[in-house]
Design an enzyme around this catalytic site. Structure first.
Site, mmCIF file in Angstrom:
data_model
loop_
_atom_site.group_PDB
_atom_site.id
_atom_site.type_symbol
_atom_site.label_atom_id
_atom_site.label_comp_id
_atom_site.label_asym_id
_atom_site.label_seq_id
_atom_site.Cartn_x
_atom_site.Cartn_y
_atom_site.Cartn_z
ATOM 1 N N TRP A 1 0.959 -1.266 -0.024
ATOM 2 C CA TRP A 1 0.083 0.178 0.034
ATOM 3 C C TRP A 1 1.033 1.262 0.022
ATOM 4 O O TRP A 1 0.709 2.183 -0.781
ATOM 5 C CB TRP A 1 -0.940 0.162 1.147
ATOM 6 C CG TRP A 1 -1.974 -1.219 0.895
ATOM 7 C CD1 TRP A 1 -2.181 -2.383 1.650
ATOM 8 C CD2 TRP A 1 -3.235 -1.206 0.036
ATOM 9 N NE1 TRP A 1 -3.050 -3.073 1.127
ATOM 10 C CE2 TRP A 1 -3.807 -2.268 0.142
ATOM 11 C CE3 TRP A 1 -3.496 -0.151 -1.186
ATOM 12 C CZ2 TRP A 1 -4.762 -2.631 -0.794
ATOM 13 C CZ3 TRP A 1 -4.486 -0.603 -2.001
ATOM 14 C CH2 TRP A 1 -4.963 -1.869 -1.773
ATOM 15 N N LYS B 1 -12.763 -1.830 6.091
ATOM 16 C CA LYS B 1 -12.027 -2.811 6.828
ATOM 17 C C LYS B 1 -12.457 -2.648 8.385
ATOM 18 O O LYS B 1 -12.973 -3.704 8.806
ATOM 19 C CB LYS B 1 -10.455 -2.217 7.192
ATOM 20 C CG LYS B 1 -9.512 -2.865 5.581
ATOM 21 C CD LYS B 1 -9.898 -2.075 4.384
ATOM 22 C CE LYS B 1 -9.217 -2.736 2.970
ATOM 23 N NZ LYS B 1 -8.246 -1.817 2.828
ATOM 24 N N ASP C 1 -1.694 6.298 6.283
ATOM 25 C CA ASP C 1 -2.677 5.641 5.767
ATOM 26 C C ASP C 1 -2.966 4.636 6.881
ATOM 27 O O ASP C 1 -2.170 3.450 7.010
ATOM 28 C CB ASP C 1 -2.376 4.812 4.362
ATOM 29 C CG ASP C 1 -3.381 4.098 3.821
ATOM 30 O OD1 ASP C 1 -4.210 3.786 4.435
ATOM 31 O OD2 ASP C 1 -3.013 3.475 2.780
HETATM 32 C C1 LIG Z 1 -7.538 -1.561 1.280
HETATM 33 C C2 LIG Z 1 -6.583 -0.395 1.455
HETATM 34 C C3 LIG Z 1 -6.433 0.714 0.754
HETATM 35 C C4 LIG Z 1 -7.232 0.801 -0.539
HETATM 36 O O1 LIG Z 1 -8.615 0.962 -0.350
HETATM 37 P P1 LIG Z 1 -9.490 1.544 -1.602
HETATM 38 O O2 LIG Z 1 -10.757 1.731 -0.910
HETATM 39 O O3 LIG Z 1 -9.651 0.126 -2.266
HETATM 40 O O4 LIG Z 1 -9.010 2.404 -2.228
HETATM 41 C C5 LIG Z 1 -5.344 1.603 0.791
HETATM 42 N N1 LIG Z 1 -4.459 1.642 1.787
HETATM 43 C C6 LIG Z 1 -4.696 0.306 2.745
HETATM 44 C C7 LIG Z 1 -3.660 0.177 3.826
HETATM 45 C C8 LIG Z 1 -5.742 -0.499 2.574
HETATM 46 O O5 LIG Z 1 -5.661 -1.596 3.412
#
Ligand SMILES: *Cc1c(COP(=O)(O)O)cnc(C)c1O
Length: 364
Positions: A103, A201, A177
């Site tokens: 990511w 998540k 993030d």
């Molecule tokens: C799932 C995830 C993303 C991407 O999310 P989207 O909604 O598909 O854009 C980005 N960063 C992390 C750490 C993730 O787990």
């Protein structure tokens, strides 16, 4: 209903209490005769939902008043562009990115479209199994911001504490993030400039992204930043510059109320630690399963593990499914298995997984 344990990395399991409450209110929210999906976002009822959600989020996550809390769209990936577009409207923008997994690698690649980007740390050299001390990273004193992914969902690498840039004499804001572990542990806000998380998540359904941004960072957007993605405009309009993802916001509100009812972040963190100890403990005690991440960086949310005999993977997954344990297949880039055990996964789910794993090993 025979509800399975769903170990999906995201969209992921949502507390049954939350789903049931949403179900009960689907066509009639609080006696209005209308479902949340049908309401005008400008009306009093949705205003109550939005303001209530903001207040609950601020309380449960102890978000300081100098942070704006925004609801946006586009997910974590869109933020990889929206963050630089909002922060890089300065002369010679410089972004330092620690790559600790897939990511943050994507964040680095996307930021290059907007700024001079430096790889501050390259986890690839360590197969993404560990992270070097922040003091050893290549950080520029005049960076516009420093980006990290505090929980790498695919590689199962989690910062137990965010990098302390101030201690290194770096004044650049830290951008985090935290999509896959938000609300699983307390946040050290004093170390954070901006944090973002897609909801799917740990917070609810896909389609809503939460952004926590220091008010002092709202005045450095690039001219090209689309208005609907400008944090300052979104903040000034209480996330209603354009139509927000109303139903997603409502669901996030229900999830935070559920968190509060569980005893808040401290209680959910204790439960997450108990789940993690159980699962990693079982993996570590066995020669049949292994997790290769440095124990100091093992994720409490996403637990990748490999079978010593990889030819058994399909059988493991099929038998797990028959035992009501779903979505355990690892991400294709790392293979093996992955158990995502977000806040909504009860301890009983991890107990069921561990006993299945032990039984599977015994039977072979
Ligand atoms: C799932 C995830 C993303 C991407 O999310 P989207 O909604 O598909 O854009 C980005 N960063 C992390 C750490 C993730 O787990």
């Amino acid at each position: 209903m025979n509800r399975p344990f769903n170990f999906s990395a995201g969209p992921a399991t949502i507390p049954l209490e939350v789903l049931n409450r949403a179900g009960a209110e689907i066509a009639d929210w609080h006696g209005t005769g209308m479902g949340v999906m049908e309401m005008s976002h400008r009306g009093a009822s949705f205003g109550e939902i939005l303001n209530g959600t903001l207040a609950t989020v601020r309380e449960v996550l102890a978000v300081p008043e100098d942070f704006e809390i925004l609801f946006m769209q586009g997910g974590g990936l869109a933020e990889n562009a929206i963050v630089p577009m909002n922060l890089c409207g300065v002369e010679n923008p410089k972004v330092d990115v620690a790559v600790t997994g897939s990511w943050s690698q994507k964040s680095l690649t996307e930021a290059k479209r907007y700024a001079d980007v430096q790889l501050a740390f390259d986890g690839k050299a360590h197969q993404f199994h560990t992270v070097a001390p922040t003091g050893d990273w290549a950080l520029r004193p005049d960076a516009t911001y420093v980006h990290v992914c505090s929980n790498e969902t695919i590689h199962g690498v989690e910062f137990q504490t965010p990098p302390d840039l101030k201690a290194l004499g770096i004044t650049a804001p830290l951008v985090i993030d935290c999509s896959s572990h938000i609300a699983s542990r307390p946040v050290e806000w004093d170390k954070v400039g901006l944090a973002f998380a897609g909801a799917q998540k740990n917070l609810g359904p896909a389609g809503v992204t939460m952004v926590f941004v220091r008010k002092s960072l709202l005045d450095q957007a690039m001219g090209i930043c689309p208005s609907a993605f400008q944090y300052k405009l979104v903040a000034a309009n209480t996330s209603m510059y354009n139509t927000p993802p109303t139903y997603g916001i409502y669901m996030v509100g229900l999830v935070f109320e559920w968190l509060k009812a569980q005893g808040g972040i401290a209680a959910i963190e204790a439960q997450n630690i108990a789940k993690t100890n159980l699962l990693y403990g079982a993996i570590d005690r066995s020669d049949f399963y292994r997790n290769e991440v440095d124990p100091a960086f093992r994720s409490r949310m996403n637990v990748p593990f490999l079978l010593a005999d990889e030819t058994l993977n399909e059988r493991f997954l099929a038998e797990a499914k028959a035992a009501n344990l779903l979505s355990l297949k690892g991400h294709k880039s790392v293979g093996g298995m992955r158990a995502s055990i977000y806040n909504a996964m009860p301890l009983s789910g991890v107990e069921a997984l561990v006993s299945f794993m032990q039984d599977f090993e015994r039977r072979l």
